[in-house]
Design a protein around this motif. Structure first.
Motif, PDB file in Angstrom:
ATOM      1  N   ARG A 142       0.754  -1.061  -0.202  1.00  0.00           N
ATOM      2  CA  ARG A 142      -0.044   0.163  -0.024  1.00  0.00           C
ATOM      3  C   ARG A 142       0.878   1.251   0.111  1.00  0.00           C
ATOM      4  NH1 ARG A 142      -4.907   2.359   1.682  1.00  0.00           N
ATOM      5  NH2 ARG A 142      -4.867   3.519   3.570  1.00  0.00           N
ATOM      6  N   ALA A 143       0.503   2.081  -0.827  1.00  0.00           N
ATOM      7  CA  ALA A 143       1.176   3.248  -0.728  1.00  0.00           C
ATOM      8  C   ALA A 143       0.821   4.216   0.480  1.00  0.00           C
ATOM      9  CB  ALA A 143       0.706   4.218  -2.241  1.00  0.00           C
ATOM     10  N   ASP A 144       1.512   5.334   0.598  1.00  0.00           N
ATOM     11  CA  ASP A 144       1.566   6.225   1.769  1.00  0.00           C
ATOM     12  C   ASP A 144       0.070   6.928   1.536  1.00  0.00           C
ATOM     13  OD1 ASP A 144       4.017   5.913   2.644  1.00  0.00           O
ATOM     14  OD2 ASP A 144       4.659   7.676   1.495  1.00  0.00           O
ATOM     15  N   GLY A 147      -5.260  10.266   2.636  1.00  0.00           N
ATOM     16  CA  GLY A 147      -6.282  11.004   3.492  1.00  0.00           C
ATOM     17  C   GLY A 147      -7.633  11.132   2.653  1.00  0.00           C
ATOM     18  N   ARG A 148      -7.633  10.218   1.321  1.00  0.00           N
ATOM     19  CA  ARG A 148      -8.891  10.513   0.877  1.00  0.00           C
ATOM     20  C   ARG A 148      -9.749   8.990   1.208  1.00  0.00           C
ATOM     21  NH1 ARG A 148     -10.357  14.873  -2.525  1.00  0.00           N
ATOM     22  NH2 ARG A 148      -8.315  15.938  -3.332  1.00  0.00           N
ATOM     23  N   LYS A 149     -11.094   9.186   1.011  1.00  0.00           N
ATOM     24  CA  LYS A 149     -12.140   8.123   1.322  1.00  0.00           C
ATOM     25  C   LYS A 149     -12.844   7.848   0.143  1.00  0.00           C
ATOM     26  CE  LYS A 149     -14.995   6.570   5.207  1.00  0.00           C
ATOM     27  NZ  LYS A 149     -15.508   6.811   6.682  1.00  0.00           N
ATOM     28  N   LEU A 185     -14.186  -5.340  -5.655  1.00  0.00           N
ATOM     29  CA  LEU A 185     -13.144  -5.715  -5.254  1.00  0.00           C
ATOM     30  C   LEU A 185     -11.952  -5.329  -5.949  1.00  0.00           C
ATOM     31  CD1 LEU A 185     -14.361  -9.273  -4.332  1.00  0.00           C
ATOM     32  CD2 LEU A 185     -13.783  -7.559  -2.579  1.00  0.00           C
ATOM     33  N   ALA A 186     -12.138  -5.385  -7.299  1.00  0.00           N
ATOM     34  CA  ALA A 186     -10.851  -4.924  -8.212  1.00  0.00           C
ATOM     35  C   ALA A 186     -10.832  -3.379  -7.902  1.00  0.00           C
ATOM     36  CB  ALA A 186     -11.131  -5.192  -9.682  1.00  0.00           C
ATOM     37  N   CYS A 187     -11.871  -2.644  -8.013  1.00  0.00           N
ATOM     38  CA  CYS A 187     -11.829  -1.386  -7.634  1.00  0.00           C
ATOM     39  C   CYS A 187     -11.171  -0.962  -6.349  1.00  0.00           C
ATOM     40  CB  CYS A 187     -12.933  -0.666  -7.800  1.00  0.00           C
ATOM     41  SG  CYS A 187     -13.132   1.120  -7.546  1.00  0.00           S
ATOM     42  N   ALA A 188     -11.596  -1.687  -5.350  1.00  0.00           N
ATOM     43  CA  ALA A 188     -11.519  -1.373  -3.922  1.00  0.00           C
ATOM     44  C   ALA A 188      -9.581  -1.695  -3.905  1.00  0.00           C
ATOM     45  CB  ALA A 188     -11.959  -2.070  -3.147  1.00  0.00           C
ATOM     46  N   HIS A 189      -9.432  -3.012  -4.342  1.00  0.00           N
ATOM     47  CA  HIS A 189      -7.869  -3.034  -4.147  1.00  0.00           C
ATOM     48  C   HIS A 189      -7.056  -2.172  -4.724  1.00  0.00           C
ATOM     49  CE1 HIS A 189      -4.015  -5.437  -5.168  1.00  0.00           C
ATOM     50  NE2 HIS A 189      -4.373  -5.773  -3.601  1.00  0.00           N
ATOM     51  N   ARG A 190      -7.383  -1.754  -6.215  1.00  0.00           N
ATOM     52  CA  ARG A 190      -6.502  -0.738  -6.586  1.00  0.00           C
ATOM     53  C   ARG A 190      -6.411   0.649  -5.952  1.00  0.00           C
ATOM     54  NH1 ARG A 190      -3.723  -0.801 -11.757  1.00  0.00           N
ATOM     55  NH2 ARG A 190      -4.142  -2.988 -11.386  1.00  0.00           N
ATOM     56  N   GLY A 232      -3.272   4.058  -1.876  1.00  0.00           N
ATOM     57  CA  GLY A 232      -2.913   4.902  -0.587  1.00  0.00           C
ATOM     58  C   GLY A 232      -4.199   5.509  -0.006  1.00  0.00           C
ATOM     59  N   HIS A 233      -5.275   5.264  -0.812  1.00  0.00           N
ATOM     60  CA  HIS A 233      -6.801   5.656  -0.487  1.00  0.00           C
ATOM     61  C   HIS A 233      -7.373   4.673   0.594  1.00  0.00           C
ATOM     62  CE1 HIS A 233      -6.254   8.513  -3.719  1.00  0.00           C
ATOM     63  NE2 HIS A 233      -6.430   7.530  -4.577  1.00  0.00           N
TER      64      HIS A 233
END
Length: 440
Positions: A137-139, A142-144, A155-160, A165-166
């Motif tokens: 995971r990247a740093d 702060g985005r949600k 699932l593919a969207c969430a993982h990417r 870092g989101h």
């Protein structure tokens, strides 16, 4: 299964435990180390490989096969998963015979393609068995982001997005994540709770919160999600089932194939699942084949698929059609249902032959049936959705909808192809677009 499905001839336990276990074993045994090397050695490693173009997720197939051939299967798995994070499931359920393997140069030259699907499974299963997650995971940004639907697209969207870092919150109406991978795939294609294990493995990336049992429109609104998150991705699938318009379609024993498959996938005891003696499945897609084959494997004596068009126009691939035939399923084409007969419960279903233009010919026939499964397509359900096109959410580019900050992908979006691999590609691409939009 709904108690109304129980009628004379529809019973549980037609086969004993050993017969059921034999029928519902893995459709394709995994390759051994030696078999994988031999299979990989058949690849020509084409520079401009047509198999890559045929893959909806653009996996570098010659590269991962070369990595297997040179003894680095974990590197092969990372090559696959960098493009398709659900590569393990896709290796099991993708119609490779009409995608990458149909385009294989070996297939065109010899009629026997490289076993791309089984090689993909070999690599991804090996890495998952080690409990290794190849991405970090990247740093935190702060985005949600809210992802609605824990199926392949979601699932593919969430993982990417998590990789970028989101922080991601996934909402799903069912009690288990996975979508059709968990509830809608034939049990012999995904054994030993693979769908659930793959989700657990995917979640190792971190930054993803899963909230099951939460339905948009029932427990939370789309407007609330938009207000509380920086972006929203809709991967809600198709929750409705098309109705059978023939008179008598409301009779007991006329059921949705999707529900039957879901019940089968979730039951802890196959011997407790009722199945008819004479089963008729209406439809010509993968769901129809899955319902028909599994009815036969549960012990149904006569199973027939009836499709309104010609066999060449069935959505189920030729391989799937042949699989059904090999299990004893009969396929009748160019026939549409005109009436369901029976006193309260279905006893017969009447069909009329049609020509290639779907015009009735006047010739009818009846099939004995104590259980009828509808596999005639699904429809989008939900309120306050973005603009629709052809009954699905209209999208432009990488899944952008008519609502600012809302993307969509998978079966619910226009252009979806009812394939796990296509849904993964759309979820992945939407995540990249969301990330780019949030960075501006």
């Amino acid at each position: 299964m709904d108690a109304k499905a129980l009628a004379e001839g529809v019973i549980a336990g037609r086969l004993n435990a050993d017969e059921l276990a034999a029928g519902f074993t893995d459709l394709h045994a995994p390759l051994t180390d030696h078999e994988a090397v031999v299979a990989a050695d058949r690849c020509y490693f084409c520079h401009d490989a047509p198999c890559i173009t045929a893959c909806p997720t653009d996996i570098d197939i010659p590269l991962f096969i070369r990595q297997i051939a040179t003894g680095t299967p974990d590197a092969a798995a990372k090559t696959i998963l960098s493009q398709n994070i659900l590569g393990g499931m896709c290796a099991r359920v993708c119609p490779t015979e009409t995608l990458c393997e149909e385009s294989c140069v070996r297939e065109m030259a010899e009629g026997k393609p490289v076993e791309i699907g089984r090689l993909q499974r070999y690599a991804t299963d090996g890495l998952m068995a080690k409990g290794v997650h190849p991405f970090r995971r990247a740093d935190p940004t702060g985005r949600k982001i809210a992802v609605v639907g824990a199926g392949p697209a979601g699932l593919a969207c969430a993982h990417r997005l998590a990789m970028k870092g989101h922080d991601v919150v996934v909402f799903d109406a069912r009690e288990k994540p996975g979508g059709l991978n968990e509830y809608g795939i034939a049990a012999y294609k995904s054994t030993e709770d693979f769908a659930a294990r793959e989700v657990d493995w995917l979640m190792q990336i971190g930054g993803i919160q899963m909230q099951t049992g939460k339905a948009v429109g029932r427990d939370i609104t789309l407007e609330e999600l938009r207000a509380d998150h920086d972006a929203v991705f809709l991967g809600i699938g198709l929750g409705g089932v098309n109705a059978l318009s023939a008179p008598g379609a409301e009779k007991d024993g006329v059921l949705d194939a999707v529900g039957f498959i879901a019940d089968l996938r979730q039951t802890p005891d196959l011997s407790a699942l009722p199945v008819g003696r004479d089963v008729v499945v209406i439809g010509g897609g993968m769901t129809a084949v899955d319902a028909a084959v599994q009815s036969k494997l549960l012990g149904a004596l006569n199973v027939t698929i009836v499709y309104r068009r010609g066999r060449a126009r069935m959505n189920a691939s030729r391989y799937e059609q042949e699989l059904a035939a090999s299990k004893g399923v009969r396929i009748i084409c160019n026939a549409s249902p005109v009436a369901v007969h029976g006193n309260g419960s279905v006893r017969e279903i009447e069909f009329e032959y049609t020509d290639d233009a779907l015009q009735p010919t006047g010739q009818t026939f009846r099939l004995a049936a104590d259980q009828v499964f509808k596999a005639i397509g699904q429809s989008l359900t939900g309120a306050d959705l973005p603009d629709l096109a052809g009954g699905k959410i209209a999208v432009t580019g990488a899944g952008r909808t008519s609502l600012d900050g809302v993307w969509a992908g998978g079966d619910c979006a226009a252009g979806g192809e009812d394939l796990t691999v296509t849904a993964v590609a759309q979820g992945r691409d939407a995540a990249e677009d969301i990330h780019a939009a949030l960075a501006t």
